[in-house]
Design a protein around this motif. Sequence first.
Motif, short mmCIF file in Angstrom:
data_model
loop_
_atom_site.label_atom_id
_atom_site.label_comp_id
_atom_site.label_asym_id
_atom_site.label_seq_id
_atom_site.Cartn_x
_atom_site.Cartn_y
_atom_site.Cartn_z
N HIS A 29 0.83 -1.20 0.00
CA HIS A 29 0.00 0.00 0.00
C HIS A 29 0.87 1.26 0.00
CE1 HIS A 29 -3.59 2.41 1.02
NE2 HIS A 29 -2.74 3.12 1.76
N LEU A 30 1.87 1.30 0.89
CA LEU A 30 2.68 2.51 1.01
C LEU A 30 3.61 2.70 -0.18
CD1 LEU A 30 3.57 2.48 4.81
CD2 LEU A 30 1.95 3.97 3.62
N ILE A 31 4.17 1.61 -0.71
CA ILE A 31 5.04 1.73 -1.89
C ILE A 31 4.27 2.35 -3.04
CG2 ILE A 31 6.23 0.39 -3.67
CD1 ILE A 31 7.14 -1.49 -1.37
N ASP A 32 3.01 1.94 -3.20
CA ASP A 32 2.17 2.51 -4.26
C ASP A 32 1.73 3.92 -3.93
OD1 ASP A 32 0.43 2.21 -6.71
OD2 ASP A 32 -1.14 2.52 -5.21
N GLN A 33 1.24 4.14 -2.71
CA GLN A 33 0.71 5.45 -2.33
C GLN A 33 1.79 6.52 -2.28
OE1 GLN A 33 -0.42 6.40 1.88
NE2 GLN A 33 -2.49 6.51 1.05
N ILE A 42 12.47 -0.54 -4.39
CA ILE A 42 12.31 -1.49 -3.29
C ILE A 42 11.60 -2.72 -3.84
CG2 ILE A 42 11.13 -1.96 -1.12
CD1 ILE A 42 11.49 0.90 -0.33
N HIS A 43 12.08 -3.90 -3.43
CA HIS A 43 11.41 -5.12 -3.85
C HIS A 43 11.29 -6.08 -2.67
CE1 HIS A 43 15.59 -6.43 -4.00
NE2 HIS A 43 15.17 -7.68 -4.07
N GLU A 44 10.34 -7.00 -2.76
CA GLU A 44 10.16 -8.00 -1.72
C GLU A 44 11.08 -9.18 -2.01
OE1 GLU A 44 6.66 -11.01 -0.91
OE2 GLU A 44 6.10 -9.02 -0.14
N THR A 45 11.85 -9.59 -0.99
CA THR A 45 12.82 -10.67 -1.17
C THR A 45 12.33 -12.00 -0.61
OG1 THR A 45 13.98 -10.38 0.93
CG2 THR A 45 14.62 -8.92 -0.87
N GLY A 46 11.21 -11.98 0.10
CA GLY A 46 10.67 -13.21 0.68
C GLY A 46 9.65 -12.89 1.76
N VAL A 47 9.05 -13.93 2.28
CA VAL A 47 8.03 -13.80 3.33
C VAL A 47 8.53 -14.47 4.60
CG1 VAL A 47 5.69 -14.43 4.02
CG2 VAL A 47 6.13 -13.68 1.68
N MET A 48 8.43 -13.75 5.72
CA MET A 48 8.92 -14.28 6.99
C MET A 48 7.91 -15.22 7.64
SD MET A 48 10.53 -12.20 10.22
CE MET A 48 12.11 -12.01 9.37
#
Length: 254
Positions: free
Chosen positions: A190-194, A200-206
Amino acid sequence: MRTRWIAIVIGLVSVMGNCQAGELRFVTEDFPPFTYASPTDPDGAAGPLVEIVAAVCARLHTDCPVQLLPWRRALAEAEDGAAQGIFTVIRSPDRERALYLTRELVTSRYGVYARSTNRLVYHRPENLAGRTVAVYGPSGTSFVLGQQLTAVDNVTVSLVANNRRLLRMLAAGRFGEQGIAVVNQDVAWHLIDQERIADIHETGVMQPVSYAIGFSRASVSEAEFDQFNAALEALIADRSVTAILKRHGLEPAF
């Protein structure tokens, strides 16, 4: 099940008149897309969790103002009883000592984020060894991160006051070229878009995370909590809560 919960709500409302004439004050934080500042009230809040609380309180004929505060202040007010309710709350021993908790309503995940030049692919906590890990906190996110890093050496954790600032700092390289951030996935997207945050990219899920509504043990009786909770369960049973979450693109936890 639906009929049972509706019957419970009717019975509780008839027996307990105090909520009809009283008020339940809720506090929350800027945590979009779950909660955020009201476009019409500078001190108020909006978002799907606010709508769920409003729907329950309408069923109970109770006034339930919601105030947006910094998380530490919101939590302190709920713990000492100045506020009766608080959201969004994760289930933890500290929270359950101070709060009655509803069932978890909405689910998300903690994502691991990095600058585009960072080639990290996250699979497990050991991948964070030797790095600076930024996180919003003190918060539920920082609590979970601390649990994940218990057996990982040589990690520097940097607490940042809010997620908007955290992601801007990450994009600007404030945590170093190999620095990363742990953020709720829905909040990050949401914030990256807004905020139009680039690189910035997502590298994985914790890990997954789910959120509930909490009620102060210092200022709410167990009977009052049960009354609210029964009305909430009735709205879950008739799919009103699901409809609110789906309208905001969020995933129910039930």
